[in-house]
Every structure is written in C-alpha cells, then in structure tokens.
Scaffold this active site. Sequence first.
Site, short mmCIF file in Angstrom:
data_model
loop_
_atom_site.label_atom_id
_atom_site.label_comp_id
_atom_site.label_asym_id
_atom_site.label_seq_id
_atom_site.Cartn_x
_atom_site.Cartn_y
_atom_site.Cartn_z
N PHE A 53 21.91 11.65 27.51
CA PHE A 53 22.30 12.93 28.09
C PHE A 53 21.37 14.07 27.65
O PHE A 53 21.60 15.23 27.99
CB PHE A 53 23.76 13.25 27.77
CG PHE A 53 24.74 12.54 28.69
CD1 PHE A 53 24.30 11.74 29.73
CD2 PHE A 53 26.10 12.70 28.51
CE1 PHE A 53 25.19 11.10 30.58
CE2 PHE A 53 27.01 12.08 29.36
CZ PHE A 53 26.56 11.28 30.39
N ASN A 84 17.34 9.28 20.92
CA ASN A 84 15.99 9.82 21.12
C ASN A 84 16.01 11.19 21.80
O ASN A 84 15.48 11.39 22.88
CB ASN A 84 15.12 8.83 21.89
CG ASN A 84 15.74 8.36 23.19
OD1 ASN A 84 16.95 8.40 23.37
ND2 ASN A 84 14.91 7.92 24.11
N ASP A 295 21.70 2.71 30.93
CA ASP A 295 20.48 3.32 30.39
C ASP A 295 20.15 4.57 31.21
O ASP A 295 18.99 4.82 31.56
CB ASP A 295 19.32 2.34 30.37
CG ASP A 295 18.12 2.83 29.57
OD1 ASP A 295 18.26 3.86 28.87
OD2 ASP A 295 17.05 2.20 29.64
#
Length: 428
Positions: A53, A84, A295
């Site tokens: 997000f 990440n 993903d």
Amino acid sequence: MLIGNATLPDGTTADVRVDGETIDAVGDLGGEADVDATGKLLMPGAIDVHVHFRQPGFSHKETWATGSRSAAAGGVTTVVDQPNTDPPTVTGDAFDEKAALAADSLVDWGINGGVTDSWEPDSLFDRPLFALGEVFLADSTGDMGIEAALFDDAVELAADNDVPVTVHAEDADLFDEAALDAADDGIGKDADADAWSAYRPAEAEAAAVERACEVAADSGADLHIAHTSTPEGIDAAADAGATCEVTPHHLFISRDDLPELGTYGRMNPPLRSEPRREAVFERVADGTVDVIATDHAPHTVEEKEATIRDAPSGVPGVETMVPLLLVEATATDGAFGYERVRDLVATNPAEIFGLDAKGRVAEGYDADLALYDIDTGREIRGSDLHSNCGWTPFEGWTGIFPEWTTVRGTVVWDGEEFGENDGRNVRN
C-alpha cells in the site's frame, strides 16, 4: 442483520445472522430478512496476505485509504502490507509509523517486518508483526535483497520469536544479465518486455525456494513462499512442507501476453511461459497451492512509461483477485469451484497465519462477508477501479464484483459508495 437464503460456497443455502461484529448463527433461522440473498453467493471476506500500500514514502502510488477502498470493492476484508516502503519496516519505530498510517484503512490489516543490513530485530520483534517478510532473496522494489548469511540469521530469529517467515524467492546469481542488455529501447507498451522474463529465469525461483526450505527446516521456522510463479517452485515448497501463494497475474497471464502489456507486465518474479502458466494453474486447481494473494504493487502510468530496464516492477490486483476467480468458478468448464476459491483466498490464509476468527461463514467468526450475484459480471476497466494507479493488467477481462462487503459487520462497500470503518491490526 439477517441475511436470508444465501448460497454458501459449498452449495448449501442458509440464513446468516450477524450480531455486532460477529456471525451469530448460520442455518434455517426464520424471521424477516434484512437482506434477501436468494440466488446469490455469500463468501467470507478475502484475506490478501500480500499487498504493497506504499505508505510511508510513496503515497502518489497508493495510500492506506485508497488501497483499502480498492480491497473492499473487491471483496477483500483483510490485507497484509509488505516492508519495502520508505523507511522500510525494519525497526520498531518504522513499524509504529506505518501502523499509525494504517489507521486510515477501511479493512482489517497486518504489517510484515523486513530484513536489511540495518534492521533492528529486537525492536521489530517487540511489535505485533503479522510475519517476517517478504524477506527478499533478490532485489525488487525497494532494493531489499539480502545475502545468504543474513537470511539464515533472520529465519532463526523469527523461529525463536514464533513469527512465520514469508520469502520472495529468486536467486540473483542465476539472473541472465545478457538477456536484459539485449533488450531494445521501446517505451511502455512498446517495450521489449519479454527480456525481463528472460533476465529472471524460472530456474532462479526454484533454486531459491529449495534454499529457503532448507534454512527453515534447520531452524524450525514456519515458511511461506510468496508469489510462486513456476511449477518447479510450487513443487519444491510442497515437498518441503512449506506453504505457498500464487498471484492472479501468474495464474492467468503469461509471456504470450507481454507484447500487449509491455512494461505494464513487468513484475518480480516475472511472467512465465504459457506451458509453465498452465502447470501453475493445474496446481492451483488440484490443491497443491495453498493461497492466492495479489502482490498488489501499484505504480503510476507515468512511471511505467519507460524502457523494460527502467520501469518499476509490479502490478495492481487487490480489487480484481476475487472477481477473476469467481468468473473461473462460475464457468461451466471451470477448473475449480466456489469452495476452492473460498479456501484459496480466505480459509487457508486464516489457518496458515493463525487468524482464528476469520476465513469462514460460520457461527462465532468475524462478520467479514461479501455478497455476489454470480450471474452478473462486468468488464474490468482501470478507470473504474479504486487504486491510485488507475490501470490494471486485466483491462477488458470480466470480473464478478461484490454487491456489498462488510468488515466485522460494518458495510464498507455497498456497490456504489464506501462506508466508514476503523480497520484493526489483526495481531492485536
């Protein structure tokens, strides 16, 4: 709220009574229904254990508010965000910063912790992590790929702290730099996108899965392999007793689609050959694969309009996952049915990651629900979706979208508008 005469994924018909945040009863309950669900499919809310997000650091791509709306409009009621971001979620302070932003989420959520050379495991494991991961065995968005020795240490620490490990499994030593060097300079949909698949070959995934499974076995860690894209990787995980997920794009799209997609089909791991895609599909249908997760990794159109070497990796998917799967389950020649969809997106993720109150339409469970008219599909258009990025690799496909979605009994999407809800950390 009484939902009357709903069809459940196993084909039975039942009334479902919701009391507050939970399902109070399921059966022939009588009484006047608040919702007449005759002829419609009532599914448990999906649990997407793999989303990006993008907050903090990249809110122009996505935010907790926009991403969770996209999830709710696709029947997803719990999401798990990956580390990440900027800063990466590798310290307790970074976890706290992200958790504060997650207060904007319409749906329930979890946050994974990450591993880098500068991570702080003591403070990180002191937070309510959903899992450790995705731990990157090769660089992807965020450049969080780590060396083997650090991976070994991280898995052992996760096992000591009783935290499951999710792994992005690609062995960078097997990447083919020459394939990428040979790519032409086309831009966006005119890019030489197949070069990305050639650069990160299938062998790199299988080798990394095998290595991760060996490390997990030595430490006793619970291992989950993210976004497996090859039959070899899936089989290696299954043989070792690890669980694995497959994304909708690896399930439905192959290298054959890259001439049309260009950089909009660049992701890590990359799309595979059509025969490999078909073999992955077979393993999803027959039960070898445990989970479908998206993903969901949005980037803007402007960012994707680059060469295959320079474009960012990732595609959106949280809003289209269940709608695409339901089209397959509804087809007369479909390879799997509604029960299999339920297991892949709700029941199995809940069981694997210990979400005891989620993943089923059953008494005592959270009232995370989505109602579908299986006779009404619609064309998927990026402009109609609710992610910030405004595009989808499934443009023009058909999806069966929910009429409404509830999170713990609160309507968060009614087919036209979003409700108000405070999503919760599922680990609290």
